[in-house]
Structure formats: C-alpha cells, structure tokens
Design a protein around this motif. Structure first.
Motif, mmCIF file in Angstrom:
data_model
loop_
_atom_site.group_PDB
_atom_site.id
_atom_site.type_symbol
_atom_site.label_atom_id
_atom_site.label_comp_id
_atom_site.label_asym_id
_atom_site.label_seq_id
_atom_site.Cartn_x
_atom_site.Cartn_y
_atom_site.Cartn_z
ATOM 1 N N TYR A 252 2.523 2.100 -3.359
ATOM 2 C CA TYR A 252 1.591 2.637 -4.361
ATOM 3 C C TYR A 252 1.484 4.156 -4.244
ATOM 4 O O TYR A 252 1.485 4.875 -5.254
ATOM 5 N N VAL B 45 0.832 -1.197 0.000
ATOM 6 C CA VAL B 45 0.000 0.000 0.000
ATOM 7 C C VAL B 45 0.874 1.257 0.000
ATOM 8 O O VAL B 45 0.629 2.209 -0.754
ATOM 9 N N THR C 62 -1.439 0.854 8.061
ATOM 10 C CA THR C 62 -2.362 -0.230 7.745
ATOM 11 C C THR C 62 -2.557 -1.059 9.008
ATOM 12 O O THR C 62 -1.585 -1.462 9.651
ATOM 13 N N ALA D 261 -5.425 -5.578 -0.195
ATOM 14 C CA ALA D 261 -4.577 -4.383 -0.257
ATOM 15 C C ALA D 261 -4.976 -3.491 -1.425
ATOM 16 O O ALA D 261 -4.980 -2.252 -1.304
ATOM 17 N N ASP D 262 -5.320 -4.091 -2.566
ATOM 18 C CA ASP D 262 -5.810 -3.293 -3.694
ATOM 19 C C ASP D 262 -7.106 -2.573 -3.335
ATOM 20 O O ASP D 262 -7.324 -1.419 -3.748
ATOM 21 N N ILE E 241 -6.186 0.413 -1.255
ATOM 22 C CA ILE E 241 -5.679 1.475 -2.122
ATOM 23 C C ILE E 241 -6.835 2.210 -2.805
ATOM 24 O O ILE E 241 -6.876 3.443 -2.860
#
Length: 298
Positions: free
Chosen positions: A83, A80, A175, A121-122, A125
């Motif tokens: 990104y 994360v 996170t 995790a996506d 994001i």
C-alpha cells in the motif's frame, strides 16, 4: 540424534552446489527474489536462515524442502508494505493474492469478504496514514530501492522500503504482533524487544553499509513499527543511542565472522550444521540412541 541428521545432510548436500561467482548478475525487480540471485548474493533473510539452522537454510535454498506454515502473517506484512509502495503495487498484490485475502464465496456473498487479518491490516494502514510523523519521514522516499555491496569480498543485496538520499536517511516498515512484547533470548537468558529478537538492528547496519557503497552516502536508519492489535500501536525507532551504535558495529563484526563458513556451505566446500530442533531437522531426524532424562536440552 543430531548426528544422524548431520550424516544425512552430508550426503544430500554433496551435490547441486556451485562455485561462488566473481561477478554476480545485475539485480532487477524481476530477479531480486529469484533463487538464481540468492546463490550469488547473501541477504539479511538468508543470513538469518543460516544462523538458525544451516541444514534447513541450504535445503530451502536448493528447493529440496519448503516449510509448511501459514502464509497469512507474511501476507499481512506485504499487504501493508505494498500500500505504501504505490497504488499500482497494492492493486497488483491484492489481485495476485485474492484467494488468500478473501473468504470462501457463499450463496449470500458470492465474492466473499476480506478476511479478518486483512481487515486489521486496513486498520494498520489507516493508523499510519493518519500519523503526521510517518507521513513526513516515510512517504517522500523512493520505494523498494535495490542496493548491493561487499563485506570482506562477499556480495550482498538489500531492498530499502523508503530511501531519502537528499536528507541522508532511510526507513523500514515493520509489522509486529505487539511492539512491547518480550521475546526470550536463549543466549542472554532474558527477554528482549522485537528489534533484537528479529535482528532488525543487524538489518539496519547492513542496509546502511550497502547504501553507502551504492550511493556514496551514509544514511541514518529509521524503523516505523505498526502492531497487528486492535487498535494498532505504532512507534518510530532510531539507532542513535550509544548502545545502538555499539550493537551495529557488533552486528557487522558477527557477519564478518560467520559469512565465510556460510558461503562455503553454499558452495559445497563445508557441510552444513543441523540444529536438530527446527521443523526441517524434526522431519529428517532418525533416532540413534537414548538420551538421559537429566540431559534433555530445553
């Protein structure tokens, strides 16, 4: 039993230490996480390690021992973070950790697919990308800014997730499993939020001080927390409450009180104290006598 662990540590840690450097190496993105600079700069993570168990922290620092644990939680956080650092950083992270991110290849899917943890995790994001407040505060900042400073003559290092010097604030991205989950505090005999459990208030206090020493500006700390739930929860956190300001000062006072001993442990001037309960101490432990059933520590 802890005494036996301590005796082993006294012998084992009598070598491989070095005097404290007067002028440490200049930090760069390439050497920031190196063991060489870890010997020269205290950091938030290293300080926490020493708080939890000095013997374990020193063994890790000297590369005599490494914990055996799943790397997935840390990788999710880094996935994360990378990104929102940059597209290049994220692609580099994915390429370097592809084996851990992907499932094993099969005949029907020779490339494998993204593991469930990183699918979440996506989603984390995407949740942050769709939040206007996060975009306003976090995205404009300069990412992964290295800062250094001295506390009572001892060198420290830190890395700022997102720094906006012009507006005098900085952001840290966290996170967590569950933002509202309580964590039992043994000393206070009560459940506390994740901020206190993981000592993130201490981290913000340190980073605020190092930014001031590095750039001569006092910046306000913000934390953006995103949970690993489906769907993810999120929270924007400041430290402007009266109790928060008191806690920040108390954190810095604690650092000043504890760090001289920790540095002396690192330089071999004092023996590390073994907690007797962590994974390292369990591995090193040798029974030396009986404990009364009514005196077992919990």
């Amino acid at each position: 039993m802890t005494t036996v662990v301590q005796q082993k540590e006294n012998k084992k840690n009598s070598s491989k230490t070095a005097p404290l450097p007067q002028t440490p190496l200049k930090l760069t993105p390439e050497n920031y996480y190196s063991h060489e600079t870890d010997w020269q700069y205290m950091s938030f993570s290293l300080f926490k390690d020493f708080e939890q168990c000095e013997a374990r922290a020193l063994a890790k620092l000297k590369e005599d021992w490494q914990p055996v644990s799943s790397p997935v939680p840390l990788l999710v956080g880094n996935y994360v973070h990378s990104y929102f650092e940059s597209a290049e950083s994220h692609q580099s992270f994915v390429s370097e950790n592809r084996k851990e991110l992907m499932t094993r290849p099969t005949k029907s899917n020779p490339d494998g697919h993204l593991r469930a943890e990183f699918t979440v995790a996506d989603s984390m994001i995407k949740t942050l990308n769709n939040d206007n407040m996060f975009n306003y505060f976090y995205k404009p900042g300069k990412k992964e800014v290295i800062v250094t400073g001295k506390i009572d003559g001892y060198w420290w290092k830190g890395k700022i997730d997102s720094l906006v010097l012009e507006q005098k604030y900085f952001c840290d991205l966290k996170t967590v499993d569950d933002i509202h989950k309580g964590h039992w505090n043994v000393d206070e005999h009560r459940y506390v939020p994740f901020i206190q459990d993981r000592e993130y208030d201490l981290q913000m206090a340190l980073y605020q001080e190092f930014i001031k020493q590095t750039f001569d500006k006092k910046c306000q700390p913000f934390i953006f927390a995103i949970s690993k739930q489906t769907p993810p929860d999120k929270m924007a956190i400041d430290f402007n409450g009266v109790d928060d300001q008191y806690q920040i000062q108390a954190d810095l006072d604690k650092v000043k009180e504890l760090q001289p001993h920790f540095w002396k442990v690192m330089t071999g001037e004092e023996a590390p104290v073994a907690c007797g309960k962590c994974d390292y101490c369990r591995q090193m432990k040798q029974l030396s006598g009986f404990t009364h059933a009514s005196e077992i520590e919990v």
